[in-house]
Every structure is written in C-alpha cells, then in structure tokens.
Write a protein that holds these residues in place. Sequence first.
Motif, short mmCIF file in Angstrom:
data_model
loop_
_atom_site.label_atom_id
_atom_site.label_comp_id
_atom_site.label_asym_id
_atom_site.label_seq_id
_atom_site.Cartn_x
_atom_site.Cartn_y
_atom_site.Cartn_z
N ALA A 1 61.44 -36.25 28.12
CA ALA A 1 60.57 -36.66 27.02
C ALA A 1 59.53 -37.69 27.44
CB ALA A 1 61.40 -37.21 25.86
N LEU A 2 59.90 -38.60 28.37
CA LEU A 2 59.01 -39.72 28.67
C LEU A 2 58.73 -39.91 30.16
CD1 LEU A 2 60.65 -42.16 26.15
CD2 LEU A 2 58.42 -41.06 25.89
N GLY A 3 59.30 -39.06 31.00
CA GLY A 3 59.05 -39.16 32.43
C GLY A 3 59.72 -40.34 33.11
N ASP B 1 59.52 -46.52 34.30
CA ASP B 1 58.37 -45.63 34.12
C ASP B 1 57.54 -45.48 35.40
OD1 ASP B 1 56.93 -48.02 34.27
OD2 ASP B 1 56.44 -48.05 32.14
N VAL C 1 50.72 -43.74 25.68
CA VAL C 1 50.49 -42.58 26.54
C VAL C 1 48.99 -42.32 26.67
CG1 VAL C 1 50.75 -40.92 24.64
CG2 VAL C 1 51.18 -40.19 26.99
N PHE D 1 47.53 -38.54 24.51
CA PHE D 1 48.28 -38.57 23.25
C PHE D 1 48.46 -37.18 22.65
CE2 PHE D 1 48.67 -39.15 18.64
CZ PHE D 1 49.73 -40.04 18.58
N ALA E 1 50.90 -35.12 24.65
CA ALA E 1 52.26 -35.63 24.45
C ALA E 1 52.79 -35.20 23.09
CB ALA E 1 52.28 -37.15 24.57
N TYR E 2 51.94 -35.30 22.07
CA TYR E 2 52.34 -34.90 20.72
C TYR E 2 52.77 -33.43 20.72
CZ TYR E 2 52.06 -33.65 15.81
OH TYR E 2 52.37 -33.18 14.55
N TYR F 1 53.75 -31.55 23.21
CA TYR F 1 54.96 -31.39 24.03
C TYR F 1 56.21 -31.84 23.25
CZ TYR F 1 58.30 -32.19 27.83
OH TYR F 1 59.42 -32.18 28.62
N HIS F 2 56.12 -32.99 22.62
CA HIS F 2 57.26 -33.51 21.84
C HIS F 2 57.54 -32.62 20.63
CE1 HIS F 2 56.49 -37.70 23.72
NE2 HIS F 2 57.39 -37.03 24.43
N ILE G 1 55.43 -43.52 19.82
CA ILE G 1 54.44 -43.06 20.78
C ILE G 1 53.06 -43.48 20.27
CG2 ILE G 1 53.50 -41.08 22.03
CD1 ILE G 1 56.51 -41.64 22.60
#
Length: 122
Positions: free
Chosen positions: A25-27, A48, A80, A83, A86-87, A89-90, A118
């Motif tokens: 989720a966050l690498g 991170d 991030v 954004f 990421a949105y 992907y999540h 996020i």
Amino acid sequence: MKFKFEHNNINVLDLDRSIAFYKAALGLQEVKRKEHENGDFILVFMGDGITEHQLELTWLRDRTEPYDLGDNEFHIAFRVDAFEAAYEYHKENGWICFENEEMGIYFIEDPDGYWIEILPAK
C-alpha cells in the motif's frame, strides 16, 4: 535540548499480513527487526527510504483478540507525489475507508483497522 521524531508504534495481530500491507500500500520496507529471545514479541521497523522516521509494528505472541482502537481518532499520515495514481491504486485494492473531497485527502485502512491519511504533494 532538541527532540527529533524517531518512530511511531502500532500493535498488529498478523505480522506477515501487516508487513505485506505496508509494503504493497505504501512502499515501506523492513529496516530492522528485534525478536525477543523467548519469542514473546517481535518488533519490525518499516521505513520509507526517504526519511529517517519509522513505523514500528509490534507483534505479541500471546495476543489473539483484535486491538480495541476506541474511536480510532488517531492516524498516521503520508504525503504522496502522485496523488491521483495513489488514489486509484488504493481504490482498486479496496483499501480506501474514508474520503474527504473538500479537504482533498483520503484514508486507507490497514489489516488491524488503523487509518492512514493520504495527502497530495504540497
């Protein structure tokens, strides 16, 4: 006297599942691990790769019940650079638990019910 943030801790029921979530989720990557000599607990520190701040995942051998997060009014926040990506992907992974379009942020939920905010790049 100067204080510097070092890490935040959360307790988890399934350490492998939590490590996999934070990687996917966050690498985040495992930075270090401490296992108690008699197996009572394992501490895994996730980083991170950008900052020195770490997330400590604590697994307790004898804990079998989910943790009581109360009103769950505390959270961890990540900013991030991409954004929208990421949105998406999540969202595709079903991790988004709350969106605040007015503020331009959203939250994802980890396997133990902790919320992660996020934020878009500044």
